[in-house]
Design an enzyme around this catalytic site. Structure first.
Site, mmCIF file in Angstrom:
data_model
loop_
_atom_site.group_PDB
_atom_site.id
_atom_site.type_symbol
_atom_site.label_atom_id
_atom_site.label_comp_id
_atom_site.label_asym_id
_atom_site.label_seq_id
_atom_site.Cartn_x
_atom_site.Cartn_y
_atom_site.Cartn_z
ATOM 1 N N HIS A 9 3.942 12.291 -7.799
ATOM 2 C CA HIS A 9 4.795 11.265 -7.200
ATOM 3 C C HIS A 9 6.246 11.667 -7.382
ATOM 4 O O HIS A 9 6.609 12.223 -8.433
ATOM 5 C CB HIS A 9 4.546 9.892 -7.843
ATOM 6 C CG HIS A 9 3.150 9.428 -7.670
ATOM 7 N ND1 HIS A 9 2.662 8.962 -6.478
ATOM 8 C CD2 HIS A 9 2.097 9.407 -8.533
ATOM 9 C CE1 HIS A 9 1.390 8.652 -6.602
ATOM 10 N NE2 HIS A 9 1.014 8.920 -7.839
ATOM 11 N N ILE A 10 7.050 11.378 -6.402
ATOM 12 C CA ILE A 10 8.476 11.717 -6.455
ATOM 13 C C ILE A 10 9.196 10.801 -7.439
ATOM 14 O O ILE A 10 9.876 11.248 -8.347
ATOM 15 C CB ILE A 10 9.089 11.595 -5.040
ATOM 16 C CG1 ILE A 10 8.482 12.675 -4.137
ATOM 17 C CG2 ILE A 10 10.599 11.706 -5.096
ATOM 18 C CD1 ILE A 10 8.814 12.524 -2.666
ATOM 19 N N SER A 11 8.975 9.497 -7.272
ATOM 20 C CA SER A 11 9.632 8.537 -8.170
ATOM 21 C C SER A 11 8.745 8.271 -9.383
ATOM 22 O O SER A 11 7.556 8.603 -9.378
ATOM 23 C CB SER A 11 9.876 7.224 -7.420
ATOM 24 O OG SER A 11 8.636 6.650 -7.044
ATOM 25 N N HIS A 39 -2.694 3.663 -4.380
ATOM 26 C CA HIS A 39 -2.987 2.405 -5.056
ATOM 27 C C HIS A 39 -4.106 1.612 -4.392
ATOM 28 O O HIS A 39 -4.593 0.639 -4.947
ATOM 29 C CB HIS A 39 -1.719 1.543 -5.103
ATOM 30 C CG HIS A 39 -0.512 2.328 -5.455
ATOM 31 N ND1 HIS A 39 -0.396 2.992 -6.652
ATOM 32 C CD2 HIS A 39 0.620 2.622 -4.756
ATOM 33 C CE1 HIS A 39 0.769 3.638 -6.683
ATOM 34 N NE2 HIS A 39 1.388 3.427 -5.542
ATOM 35 N N ASP A 58 -12.977 9.192 -3.751
ATOM 36 C CA ASP A 58 -14.318 9.740 -3.525
ATOM 37 C C ASP A 58 -14.252 11.121 -2.872
ATOM 38 O O ASP A 58 -15.036 12.013 -3.217
ATOM 39 C CB ASP A 58 -15.135 8.800 -2.631
ATOM 40 C CG ASP A 58 -15.673 7.602 -3.404
ATOM 41 O OD1 ASP A 58 -15.372 7.477 -4.605
ATOM 42 O OD2 ASP A 58 -16.394 6.791 -2.814
ATOM 43 N N TYR A 112 14.275 8.006 -2.791
ATOM 44 C CA TYR A 112 13.601 9.260 -2.481
ATOM 45 C C TYR A 112 14.534 10.443 -2.207
ATOM 46 O O TYR A 112 14.064 11.531 -1.872
ATOM 47 C CB TYR A 112 12.702 9.074 -1.251
ATOM 48 C CG TYR A 112 11.565 8.128 -1.486
ATOM 49 C CD1 TYR A 112 10.452 8.531 -2.216
ATOM 50 C CD2 TYR A 112 11.606 6.831 -1.002
ATOM 51 C CE1 TYR A 112 9.396 7.658 -2.440
ATOM 52 C CE2 TYR A 112 10.559 5.956 -1.221
ATOM 53 C CZ TYR A 112 9.457 6.375 -1.935
ATOM 54 O OH TYR A 112 8.424 5.515 -2.159
ATOM 55 N N ASN A 160 0.361 14.039 -2.838
ATOM 56 C CA ASN A 160 1.142 12.812 -2.975
ATOM 57 C C ASN A 160 0.652 11.866 -1.896
ATOM 58 O O ASN A 160 1.046 11.990 -0.734
ATOM 59 C CB ASN A 160 2.635 13.106 -2.800
ATOM 60 C CG ASN A 160 3.473 11.840 -2.958
ATOM 61 O OD1 ASN A 160 2.937 10.735 -3.007
ATOM 62 N ND2 ASN A 160 4.787 12.010 -3.030
ATOM 63 N N ARG A 218 2.286 -0.687 -8.178
ATOM 64 C CA ARG A 218 2.328 0.780 -8.107
ATOM 65 C C ARG A 218 1.938 1.434 -9.438
ATOM 66 O O ARG A 218 1.988 2.653 -9.570
ATOM 67 C CB ARG A 218 3.724 1.259 -7.703
ATOM 68 C CG ARG A 218 4.127 0.882 -6.299
ATOM 69 C CD ARG A 218 5.319 1.685 -5.804
ATOM 70 N NE ARG A 218 6.094 0.909 -4.855
ATOM 71 C CZ ARG A 218 5.858 0.889 -3.531
ATOM 72 N NH1 ARG A 218 4.904 1.613 -3.019
ATOM 73 N NH2 ARG A 218 6.601 0.140 -2.732
#
Lengths: 140, 140, 140, 140, 140, 140, 140, 140, 140, 140, 140, 140
Positions: free
Chosen positions: C98-100, C78, C85, C23, C72, C109
């Site tokens: 998402h960062i990665s 997941h 909803d 990260y 994020n 994931r």
């Protein structure tokens, strides 16, 4: 004095030789001597075989008289319904142990046929897994 | 003196009330006092929450300074990737424990999101599971 | 001037501390200040919580008046149908970031409950993922 | 000045004709001219083919000299391990883009063979997905 | 007079605002007042939270004294083993209700963790689902 | 003198450039010359294409007259039923080879559409896999 | 001179008797003599057992001194994690061979536990599979 | 007079040579001449290619002007989402045909990517499958 | 006065005889008389058959004129697409009921073909399930 | 006089001791004597081993001369492809028997590797299963 | 003159009433009269039943003397192995037809138990599917 | 004298006509007469129907008074939960028989809904399967 069998299954005779990054580099015989010293209040025995059916035979032989079994079945953990049936067929309580944390390894090592018929499971603490299992029998 | 957090997750505040045939009829607070007596060489703390994110918060708070965590996440064991990420994000070693042998229960309790990021797992020994986990930290 | 909420979910408060190989080692607060400078034409707000239901509450609170949300959700991506909803229940458009590159990581994931209810998805560019999402709102 | 290839795969030559409710009614050539105007600091090239192996050939040809590739492989995204191997075999960074939010469409469009070998993924923003990808290369 | 809790989970505070084609456009508070009029022989209480663990807390709090619970857990129905454990840990009978016919909706809404621990299930009748559940408690 | 075609599929023209840690750093053309020297009793030909249908065409062209084919289809091994049909439609015997041990790589490389229609399979020996395949034809 | 063990697993003692349409009608002992003649530059040994654990024992015994093993484990190929662990625990390289093309046979013969821990795999060439494996060791 | 394209995909140029027990021993060109005689009221064209992307190109080329397409895609039926996208991107109605009854053959031939985007499917009648498809266009 | 059919499927004629621990020991005919008394404002009819096709016939016969159907299809719930098609082919609204909570029983009873085509589902309340269904029609 | 082997696999030596609620409390040796009396027209032999490979050895030894085998392989039924291969490799007909109705027990006991290579299967009749198998050989 | 039975299964008596958007609004009887006019060279009979076993009975009755059967089994297509066995047990060739393109409908309609035992399949052409099937018998 | 019903399900009236290579060429009526002769100590009755619900009706009719049922349900074995429920709802013990060894046939014949509710299963012995089942009732 309670009588306990420590039983190692397939490939565990290689401890100290095989994949030391996973299993450490100490033979089990060395460690067993240390355990005997640490648990003077338990009568400890040791058995190892690479043959599934011989492990079954040993469980039949001691499983109605011993006070407990500490079992690391190695790879048979994941493939042997026969060992599970043997455990549920005897009266001695059995604890399943693993040296490594099997959940950090390959997918096929995440399922155990034995867990559902054992008292409990201890895994991931290196050789300490065996000591913790014996602590349970001592207390009890 | 090593500092250890015992952390209980969802529904474990019901211990002693809920499904005694599975979990026994003793409250965890009682047992915690006994553990403090048994482990005078460990500084023990206790935390319980039914809220997943609060458990994450607690792990963040203590996870860079404590010497170990004994975690029974209850049902979140099977559904929470967030807790697993929290464990792998901190530096304190975590041991996963369960009171019952989850492999003797429903299928959906057989998978743990936490096992792969913990040091090890101890399950099935009733409240003794906590004691055995503390033994590991004592020795170490 | 369009009002945009950047919303970070579980464990993302650890940015800069946790697993820097994945990260990076910069806190999100630092980065947020930089984003405010880069996007003078957007009114940017920031919210973070580790509690799934609080993220839902926040979406309810701002989701009928803000012009956009950059979300994020961390591990809740997941596991949370509740967040999905909430997103489909509000009127503000939401972008999942998402960062990665989650598809280079563990199997669990690879699936997102949120993607099907968001406008679009941006992932894998490090902190740049947030900037690219804001570019979309700027343009629009 | 960085050199970037925008590469469109199978059926994307139909843009502007095909299923306008999904893809809009503008041809990609029009949009490409606009992108060239918007990104005067990037040298942009464009390639389209309906033949999987020709896309592989093109990646081999430019993949050791260009500064980046923006790839929308169309349906080959979901079936081509060959393209994924080509991407991991070259040194130019590749960004996967999609015009529609594939997660709102049929189940078989939810899995991409390419994501795990690309830098990142941008999807769901209509033709804007390409612009956001170029923003990444501009910044960088 | 029997005491009954009507408990709504995540996102159900949006009733009347959110996706009216699915959920209708009436707030639950309105409907609750009507139910109190229709069931003068029942003491009705109402609780809503978007936080999974707070729903668990509420069940613990009232679950040993109330005569029944009518629970619509929203999306937590499909993801929360914690709520299921809470229901099986208390003594008050719980009825699972849903406003929409979840079997006409997305695949992931077809499975409920709660059904196996509830007395029964009523789903698909719009807000009438709650009324039918109360009929059961009245009769009984 | 038996006539044998060595046929390489998609991305194998990159041998010597691509991921040398996996495939080594020698071009196939070099190796082919060496094979011609080693097998003076075989008339060896070589063909490579990145286009699935061209590989099919080549098999049709030579598959009723050559004495054997050594085929490394690259990624098409895992996705092409068309190649499998072509192999079963011709009369020349085909041997499937792979440079790397595909079973040590990603899951999706463990299944081959071609194995069931080839004479045999040789994999994992680096470029030696081709030589061993030719040994089979020499002997025969 | 390199020392190589050819090791046959379960039921392979029946070669020449059993299902000759699949395995041919020649005993392995005959063939072994022929191999010794063909490979005068290799010291060849032979071992066969129907007992899984004895195969493990043999691998332990020779697996740190021999220069290679050619292993046809028969049906244990598909069920034995124990053999796979033994192979990865020793230092001698192992080649997996099969007489028949297992991919033309029943579904359950398509998966091998051993492939991922062996150097390579050779299958489908009848008894020639053993010869090709020895060719590898000769060259090397 | 309606214009119809009969389009054959991969390996179908082998008709009359390949596996005659499955496909008969008549070339498609012969049969096409016969069809032209039988359907004087239809303008029939024929196209065959082994390259997936060329089939896509052909569909794009004629798919907005012809009155119908009779498509036997061969093995691409089971692997090509690209062809399915091409069919749904054009306006000419397409009928999927197969010579053999694919449901009597291997499991992987039971699923078609094309069926859901074609008007209808006719399979199992040998070359008659094409004739029946043309009957549909004649009537219509 | 609304006309409603209560329709019981296979094995439900055994009510009162079969597995009383699951279904109680009262015949449905008794209960039906009681329902007629409780709902004087509804004209109730009753039909039972063990033959799937006869249930379909009955639905066709009354399904365009009756005001509602309360259907307990027994085991056909889990296997009959034919009944589901019949329900979606008629205009009378149908409510699916079950006496037991099927989610507490075998896995194969957790899926219903009928739920997606019924108005709603009521299950687990013993014979009360039928009464609650009639309440819905009364109200409405 | 026909010669028949009754062969018991793993854990069946525990008959009479183990889980009497499932297997009864009579030893197999007792029952065998009774069978010899009941079938004076058959020459009956008995063999038991807990080792999979020894069962294979025994089948090889007698499988070309005996007139039949009655085999209860215990847990190996579900895990041993090796035994199945041994059965299909010999010429004596084999009947698979089980004492309990394995379909009433755990899921993993529902699949047998042996059934497809045996003449027939008899299960669920307690020790009578063996007698019924012998009746078949008597008749024949 | 060839004798052909057109046989319709469950719910097909509703044709003309049921879901006209899917099945059109013409009764089958009307259409059957038209078919008799169109095929004066075939002796056509018609049978319909909603009861699976009656369809089996009819196949037994005519299946050794008629020259062909055109079968639309409706929902039984997807659930009846019994009908498949009946078809493979008779000697008259059977063609499977469907009015709608089942592959455009729900997932559970994509699999047919009947296809593998029929001569061929024709689906998706509305009532024309029957006509095309008769064309096959006429030609033949 | 014990009363036993032999009950044959769907398609078994074709015995002697249908697929003689699988089922032999003798009608069941012939064989039934022979059985009556062989078992003078049993009162044997015979019933056959192709209609699932009629088989259920028959089981209800005789299932509380007969001493046993020998049931070959044909294809309903694999699809009928209704028959399984009928069997578990009656008190007469039922034995499941099959003429062929269903585990040697198609995959979908390997699972039986009936086995878990029958006393036992006998399969694979041709018509002898019925005789062996009667032997069980005789003995008992």
């Amino acid at each position: 004095m309670p009588t306990i069998l420590i039983m190692n299954g397939v490939n565990l005779n290689l401890l100290g030789k095989r994949e030391p990054s996973v299993y450490g580099n100490r033979s089990f015989e060395d460690y067993f001597t240390e355990l005997q010293t640490q648990f003077p209040d338990l009568e400890l025995h040791y058995y190892q075989s690479n043959i599934e059916g011989e492990l079954v035979n040993k469980l039949h032989e001691i499983g109605f008289s011993y006070d407990g079994v500490v079992l690391n079945a190695g790879a048979y953990t994941h493939t042997s319904i026969a060992l599970a049936d043997a455990i549920s067929g005897i009266t001695s309580p059995v604890i399943e142990v693993h040296i490594s944390n099997v959940h950090k390894r390959e997918e096929f090592r995440h399922h155990s046929h034995l867990s559902r018929v054992c008292v409990g499971v201890i895994l991931g603490f290196g050789l300490e897994s065996y000591r913790l299992a014996l602590e349970y029998f001592r207390k009890k």
